[in-house]
Design a protein around this motif. Structure first.
Motif, mmCIF file in Angstrom:
data_model
loop_
_atom_site.group_PDB
_atom_site.id
_atom_site.type_symbol
_atom_site.label_atom_id
_atom_site.label_comp_id
_atom_site.label_asym_id
_atom_site.label_seq_id
_atom_site.Cartn_x
_atom_site.Cartn_y
_atom_site.Cartn_z
ATOM 1 N N ARG A 236 -1.823 20.223 -30.640
ATOM 2 C CA ARG A 236 -3.226 20.183 -31.055
ATOM 3 C C ARG A 236 -4.021 19.258 -30.139
ATOM 4 O O ARG A 236 -5.127 19.597 -29.692
ATOM 5 C CB ARG A 236 -3.309 19.701 -32.505
ATOM 6 N N CYS A 237 -3.448 18.097 -29.844
ATOM 7 C CA CYS A 237 -4.122 17.144 -28.950
ATOM 8 C C CYS A 237 -4.277 17.724 -27.548
ATOM 9 O O CYS A 237 -5.292 17.495 -26.880
ATOM 10 C CB CYS A 237 -3.345 15.836 -28.902
ATOM 11 N N LEU A 238 -3.279 18.471 -27.101
ATOM 12 C CA LEU A 238 -3.345 19.106 -25.778
ATOM 13 C C LEU A 238 -4.515 20.082 -25.719
ATOM 14 O O LEU A 238 -5.287 20.086 -24.741
ATOM 15 C CB LEU A 238 -2.036 19.826 -25.472
ATOM 16 N N LEU A 239 -4.660 20.914 -26.766
ATOM 17 C CA LEU A 239 -5.765 21.879 -26.805
ATOM 18 C C LEU A 239 -7.120 21.168 -26.755
ATOM 19 O O LEU A 239 -8.010 21.545 -25.990
ATOM 20 C CB LEU A 239 -5.676 22.727 -28.072
ATOM 21 N N GLU A 240 -7.267 20.135 -27.576
ATOM 22 C CA GLU A 240 -8.545 19.426 -27.629
ATOM 23 C C GLU A 240 -8.804 18.666 -26.318
ATOM 24 O O GLU A 240 -9.943 18.602 -25.842
ATOM 25 C CB GLU A 240 -8.562 18.467 -28.821
ATOM 26 N N PHE A 241 -7.756 18.097 -25.745
ATOM 27 C CA PHE A 241 -7.872 17.377 -24.474
ATOM 28 C C PHE A 241 -8.355 18.317 -23.370
ATOM 29 O O PHE A 241 -9.263 17.994 -22.596
ATOM 30 C CB PHE A 241 -6.514 16.770 -24.117
ATOM 31 N N GLN A 242 -7.760 19.500 -23.318
ATOM 32 C CA GLN A 242 -8.148 20.472 -22.291
ATOM 33 C C GLN A 242 -9.575 20.966 -22.525
ATOM 34 O O GLN A 242 -10.341 21.162 -21.575
ATOM 35 C CB GLN A 242 -7.172 21.650 -22.283
ATOM 36 N N LEU A 243 -9.937 21.150 -23.776
ATOM 37 C CA LEU A 243 -11.286 21.615 -24.103
ATOM 38 C C LEU A 243 -12.335 20.574 -23.695
ATOM 39 O O LEU A 243 -13.336 20.918 -23.065
ATOM 40 C CB LEU A 243 -11.378 21.893 -25.606
ATOM 41 N N HIS A 244 -12.086 19.324 -24.010
ATOM 42 C CA HIS A 244 -13.052 18.258 -23.704
ATOM 43 C C HIS A 244 -13.166 18.006 -22.197
ATOM 44 O O HIS A 244 -14.261 17.787 -21.689
ATOM 45 C CB HIS A 244 -12.647 16.948 -24.393
ATOM 46 N N THR A 245 -12.042 18.015 -21.492
ATOM 47 C CA THR A 245 -12.051 17.635 -20.073
ATOM 48 C C THR A 245 -12.364 18.796 -19.139
ATOM 49 O O THR A 245 -12.613 18.589 -17.954
ATOM 50 C CB THR A 245 -10.685 17.043 -19.672
ATOM 51 N N MET A 246 -12.308 20.045 -19.658
ATOM 52 C CA MET A 246 -12.677 21.236 -18.878
ATOM 53 C C MET A 246 -11.734 21.486 -17.687
ATOM 54 O O MET A 246 -12.121 22.117 -16.697
ATOM 55 C CB MET A 246 -14.127 21.121 -18.367
ATOM 56 N N VAL A 247 -10.510 21.004 -17.786
ATOM 57 C CA VAL A 247 -9.568 21.177 -16.677
ATOM 58 C C VAL A 247 -8.748 22.450 -16.869
ATOM 59 O O VAL A 247 -8.809 23.107 -17.912
ATOM 60 C CB VAL A 247 -8.618 19.963 -16.557
ATOM 61 N N ARG A 248 -7.957 22.790 -15.870
ATOM 62 C CA ARG A 248 -7.063 23.954 -15.940
ATOM 63 C C ARG A 248 -5.843 23.618 -16.785
ATOM 64 O O ARG A 248 -5.490 22.440 -16.953
ATOM 65 C CB ARG A 248 -6.638 24.379 -14.533
ATOM 66 N N SER A 249 -5.155 24.660 -17.283
ATOM 67 C CA SER A 249 -4.011 24.463 -18.178
ATOM 68 C C SER A 249 -2.925 23.603 -17.550
ATOM 69 O O SER A 249 -2.384 22.697 -18.182
ATOM 70 C CB SER A 249 -3.418 25.818 -18.576
ATOM 71 N N SER A 250 -2.590 23.889 -16.286
ATOM 72 C CA SER A 250 -1.517 23.138 -15.625
ATOM 73 C C SER A 250 -1.897 21.683 -15.417
ATOM 74 O O SER A 250 -1.052 20.786 -15.502
ATOM 75 C CB SER A 250 -1.170 23.778 -14.280
ATOM 76 N N GLU A 251 -3.184 21.430 -15.174
ATOM 77 C CA GLU A 251 -3.649 20.061 -14.946
ATOM 78 C C GLU A 251 -3.559 19.243 -16.234
ATOM 79 O O GLU A 251 -3.178 18.064 -16.204
ATOM 80 C CB GLU A 251 -5.079 20.085 -14.407
ATOM 81 N N ALA A 252 -3.889 19.876 -17.351
ATOM 82 C CA ALA A 252 -3.801 19.179 -18.637
ATOM 83 C C ALA A 252 -2.344 18.980 -19.053
ATOM 84 O O ALA A 252 -1.946 17.887 -19.463
ATOM 85 C CB ALA A 252 -4.548 19.963 -19.711
ATOM 86 N N ALA A 253 -1.545 20.032 -18.934
ATOM 87 C CA ALA A 253 -0.147 19.981 -19.375
ATOM 88 C C ALA A 253 0.670 18.963 -18.593
ATOM 89 O O ALA A 253 1.618 18.378 -19.116
ATOM 90 C CB ALA A 253 0.492 21.368 -19.250
ATOM 91 N N ASN A 254 0.309 18.724 -17.331
ATOM 92 C CA ASN A 254 1.078 17.809 -16.479
ATOM 93 C C ASN A 254 0.467 16.407 -16.401
ATOM 94 O O ASN A 254 0.922 15.586 -15.599
ATOM 95 C CB ASN A 254 1.196 18.383 -15.074
ATOM 96 N N ALA A 255 -0.526 16.130 -17.218
ATOM 97 C CA ALA A 255 -1.170 14.816 -17.187
ATOM 98 C C ALA A 255 -0.172 13.717 -17.552
ATOM 99 O O ALA A 255 0.625 13.865 -18.476
ATOM 100 C CB ALA A 255 -2.346 14.792 -18.155
ATOM 101 N N SER A 256 -0.214 12.614 -16.809
ATOM 102 C CA SER A 256 0.678 11.484 -17.086
ATOM 103 C C SER A 256 -0.151 10.250 -17.430
ATOM 104 O O SER A 256 -1.316 10.134 -17.044
ATOM 105 C CB SER A 256 1.587 11.212 -15.884
ATOM 106 N N TRP A 257 0.477 9.339 -18.146
ATOM 107 C CA TRP A 257 -0.242 8.157 -18.607
ATOM 108 C C TRP A 257 -0.756 7.290 -17.459
ATOM 109 O O TRP A 257 -1.814 6.661 -17.573
ATOM 110 C CB TRP A 257 0.653 7.326 -19.535
ATOM 111 N N ASP A 258 -0.006 7.257 -16.356
ATOM 112 C CA ASP A 258 -0.429 6.393 -15.243
ATOM 113 C C ASP A 258 -1.658 6.924 -14.504
ATOM 114 O O ASP A 258 -2.213 6.236 -13.639
ATOM 115 C CB ASP A 258 0.725 6.177 -14.252
ATOM 116 N N GLU A 259 -2.085 8.150 -14.831
ATOM 117 C CA GLU A 259 -3.291 8.704 -14.213
ATOM 118 C C GLU A 259 -4.563 8.293 -14.969
ATOM 119 O O GLU A 259 -5.663 8.482 -14.475
ATOM 120 C CB GLU A 259 -3.208 10.237 -14.171
ATOM 121 N N ILE A 260 -4.383 7.745 -16.156
ATOM 122 C CA ILE A 260 -5.531 7.387 -17.002
ATOM 123 C C ILE A 260 -5.950 5.938 -16.753
ATOM 124 O O ILE A 260 -5.135 5.022 -16.813
ATOM 125 C CB ILE A 260 -5.196 7.563 -18.500
ATOM 126 N N ASP A 261 -7.228 5.778 -16.443
ATOM 127 C CA ASP A 261 -7.805 4.441 -16.285
ATOM 128 C C ASP A 261 -8.641 4.162 -17.528
ATOM 129 O O ASP A 261 -9.810 4.555 -17.618
ATOM 130 C CB ASP A 261 -8.671 4.396 -15.020
#
Length: 412
Positions: A236-261
């Protein structure tokens, strides 16, 4: 007076017997028949090197595969080369070497050479699909063929089964990439021109199918379905995250914590994970920050924000969001990539600057000057745009949704 050599006759050549030692029969003008103790009869051309003037022998072939008449033709050809100061043996070796080199330039080997460059410019999933199409539809039939021998009729015949199945979109992708390979072969000197430039016209054109998505006014239905579904909280969080950030599926699915500032409220997606291989910065809104804080309680000890269920040390697959949308009742109505279209439609209809929208979607600007400007200037404008979009989603989620969007400040 110079000694005259009597030319050999076919009978003499045929009846030449084996002796205790190897011996030679002369036909004149350098042509010889070497008869070995093993019974092998070989034609030789004896000559002086045009530059060094040293004696050399050129092996022409074995009798009877090479007849007396054919051996004499080869002697004549060799003498013509010598008149032009060309060593016939070196000439033949050069031709053979060139032929072997061309034979090594198979379609598959040139395709691999091209692919090494191509895959650095496209997403990993795209590159895997591209190469799989070659392995399935091209290489089994013509992958071994020298690229300078491949012509349009052969390729059209090879691709007809794909057309017969109705896989026209895949077919035209293969043709497009095949033409890129041929252009690469031209540019690297393997062939002189591309003989496949027009083969696309031999097949039907695929119908344009747009990514299925929903209208902005259907967003509340989607948010309600996500909230009340039985999918896992991480999905559910993945769906909402992708919706809010407007990124592609692979970009959202492969997001890592160290990429977040978290301090600067931004998400830096490295170039190697982007479709266009250009680093992309996504401004993080308050809603996305809250979502991340929520999911951090579940996956904060993992590398990936949305890890796979069965292999938590790996990221979710890019199809996870698509499968979730099907399970919550949107099969045939919305795919994960369609959420980008939903955002684009909404923002364009609300009058946002199209350049800012395109930058937010990480669509590559073809004009290099404009592209550089967009990257440097649009970040703050994109931050405002993303804020508006998250507010719009939140209204839909909490039932305060109105297509007029009163209370939402429109920014360009």
């Amino acid at each position: 007076m110079a000694k005259t050599t009597k030319p050999l006759t076919n009978t003499e050549v045929k009846q030449a017997k084996v002796k205790d030692k190897d011996y030679t029969l002369l036909d004149g003008e350098g042509l010889q028949l070497r008869v070995k103790t093993s019974g092998t009869k070989s034609w030789l051309f004896n000559y002086y090197h045009p530059i060094t003037k040293k004696r050399k022998n050129l092996s022409l072939g074995q009798y009877p595969a090479l007849t007396l008449a054919e051996a004499r033709k080869q002697r004549a050809s060799s003498k013509e080369l010598l008149v032009n100061n060309i060593d016939p043996k070196e000439h033949r070796d050069d031709l053979l070497s060139d032929k072997k080199l061309k034979m090594s330039f198979t379609l598959e080997s040139i395709a691999l050479d091209w692919f090494e460059v191509k895959k650095s410019k496209i997403a990993e999933t795209t590159s895997r699909s591209l190469w799989r199409n070659f392995e399935n539809h091209l290489f089994p039939s013509i992958g071994h063929r020298p690229i300078d021998k491949i012509l349009a009729p052969e390729v059209i015949k090879t691709l007809k089964p794909l057309a017969s199945k109705g896989s026209l979109e895949t077919l035209h992708k293969v043709i497009g990439h095949l033409n890129e390979i041929m252009k690469h072969a031209v540019n690297t000197g393997r062939i002189h021109h591309n003989p496949l430039a027009g083969i696309r016209t031999a097949f039907k054109t695929p119908k344009v199918t747009h990514m299925v998505t929903i209208r902005p006014e259907e967003l509340p239905e989607l948010m309600k379905a996500i909230s009340y579904s039985n999918i896992t909280l991480v999905t559910r969080c993945l769906l909402e995250f992708q919706l809010h950030t407007m990124v592609r599926s692979s970009e959202a699915a492969n997001a890592s914590w160290d990429e977040i500032d978290f301090e600067n409220m931004s998400w830096e997606i490295p170039a190697e994970r982007m479709k266009m291989k250009v680093k992309h910065t996504v401004p993080i809104t308050k809603q996305v920050l809250d979502l991340l804080e929520h999911v951090k309680q579940l996956t904060g000890d993992r590398k990936y924000i949305f890890p796979a269920d069965k292999q938590p040390n790996k990221p979710s697959g890019s199809e996870r969001a698509n499968k979730a949308l099907q399970r919550i009742g949107f099969k045939g109505r919305l795919v994960a990539h369609g959420m980008r279209s939903l955002a684009s439609t909404t923002l364009n209809e609300k009058g946002f600057d199209s350049d800012v929208i395109e930058a937010a979607l990480a669509h590559q600007e073809k004009n290099e000057v404009r592209r550089a400007y967009n990257r440097s200037d649009y970040l703050e404008r994109r931050r405002k745009l993303m804020y508006w979009w998250s507010e719009f989603i939140e209204q839909a989620q909490h039932g305060n949704f109105s297509t007029s969007n009163k209370g939402l400040k429109e920014v360009g």
